[in-house]
Motif scaffolding. Structure first.
Motif, PDB file in Angstrom:
ATOM      1  N   UNK A 149      70.498  59.845  56.534  1.00 42.24           N
ATOM      2  CA  UNK A 149      70.688  58.422  56.235  1.00 42.24           C
ATOM      3  C   UNK A 149      72.072  57.957  56.683  1.00 42.24           C
ATOM      4  N   UNK A 150      73.093  58.776  56.367  1.00 35.33           N
ATOM      5  CA  UNK A 150      74.464  58.391  56.688  1.00 35.33           C
ATOM      6  C   UNK A 150      74.653  58.259  58.196  1.00 35.33           C
ATOM      7  N   UNK A 151      74.120  59.214  58.923  1.00 31.75           N
ATOM      8  CA  UNK A 151      74.263  59.184  60.375  1.00 31.75           C
ATOM      9  C   UNK A 151      73.573  57.947  60.959  1.00 31.75           C
ATOM     10  N   UNK A 152      72.381  57.671  60.505  1.00 36.78           N
ATOM     11  CA  UNK A 152      71.630  56.544  61.048  1.00 36.78           C
ATOM     12  C   UNK A 152      72.230  55.189  60.651  1.00 36.78           C
ATOM     13  N   UNK A 153      72.816  55.102  59.464  1.00 35.15           N
ATOM     14  CA  UNK A 153      73.505  53.860  59.084  1.00 35.15           C
ATOM     15  C   UNK A 153      74.678  53.617  60.025  1.00 35.15           C
ATOM     16  N   UNK A 154      75.424  54.673  60.346  1.00 36.83           N
ATOM     17  CA  UNK A 154      76.555  54.537  61.265  1.00 36.83           C
ATOM     18  C   UNK A 154      76.062  54.172  62.664  1.00 36.83           C
ATOM     19  N   UNK A 155      74.976  54.789  63.099  1.00 31.06           N
ATOM     20  CA  UNK A 155      74.433  54.495  64.423  1.00 31.06           C
ATOM     21  C   UNK A 155      73.907  53.065  64.481  1.00 31.06           C
ATOM     22  N   UNK A 156      73.283  52.633  63.408  1.00 25.80           N
ATOM     23  CA  UNK A 156      72.805  51.243  63.354  1.00 25.80           C
ATOM     24  C   UNK A 156      73.949  50.249  63.480  1.00 25.80           C
TER      25      UNK A 156
END
Length: 240
Positions: A181-188
């Motif tokens: 989740x954390x990685x994808x929030x940053x990527x978003x």
């Protein structure tokens, strides 16, 4: 004694003399009688009596009463005529005002209808333009760079923003399901920021945008395959 039959008793002579020498009326008496006659004449008019019914026409000894009565009748008539004329003028003025108010209300209603129609037309044109311009862009796996194919989409969004200076957008960054989740929030966030940066190069003020990342929280497709994941790796543009 042949003249005796013409003698008149002294008492009778005195009485006749007193009647013949009746003292004249004072100015105050005449004034009071005139006023009383005036009031009678005014009341006579109010009672519907004609001017010719003056009861003092034959009173030769009191001409002031006859004139006072006429004056009262005439004054009452003049007052009524004036009141009637004023009432007629007031009614005419009220009618004219009502007509003017109705015309003004009709004009205001027409103007309001025209304004609403213009606003509705403008809103419809805005929605149509937004629908045509605010297309979704997509990203490669684990990337945030703008794809060549999506530059035309961003140009259309920039043109829309310039055509509608009051429009504001929120840029959403989305990812596929792979990764934390954390990685994808940053990527978003990176994807939304990349879209904003490109729009800035096209001459749109960045103050008109906000960005948000949903990571992998809002997928369009939930199948675990590339065809689905490629749909979820996206940037969306929403009106604020």
């Amino acid at each position: 004694m042949r003249y005796g039959t013409y003698l008149v008793p002294a008492a009778i002579v005195l009485t006749l003399g007193s009647l013949a020498c009746k003292p004249p009326k004072t100015a105050e008496q005449i004034k009071a009688e005139t006023q009383a006659a005036f009031n009678e004449g005014a009341q006579a008019f109010k009672d519907g009596k004609a001017r010719g019914t003056n009861p003092y026409l034959t009173d030769k000894d009191n001409p002031h009463k006859m004139q006072g009565w006429y004056d009262g009748w005439d004054k009452a008539k003049a007052d009524k005529d004036a009141a009637d004329a004023k009432a007629a003028a007031d009614a005419k003025a009220a009618e004219a005002k009502a007509a003017a108010d109705k015309l003004a209300a009709q004009k205001a209603a027409a103007e309001e209808a025209a304004r609403k129609a213009a606003e509705a037309e403008k809103a419809a044109a805005f929605r149509k333009a937004a629908e045509a311009a605010l297309k979704t862009i997509h990203f490669d796996y684990d990337k945030s760079e703008i794809k060549e194919a999506d530059r035309a989409v961003l140009q259309g969004i920039a043109d829309f923003m310039k055509a509608f200076p009051a429009a504001k957008l929120e840029i959403e960054g989305h990812c596929d399901e792979r990764g934390t989740n954390e990685y994808n929030l940053a990527l978003g966030n990176k994807r939304a920021a990349a879209a904003l940066a490109y729009l800035k190069t096209l001459g749109v003020d960045e103050a008109r945008f906000t960005t948000i990342s949903y990571g992998k929280e809002k997928p369009l497709c939930t199948e675990a395959k590339e065809a689905c994941w490629s749909q979820n790796r996206r940037g969306e543009f929403k009106l604020k």
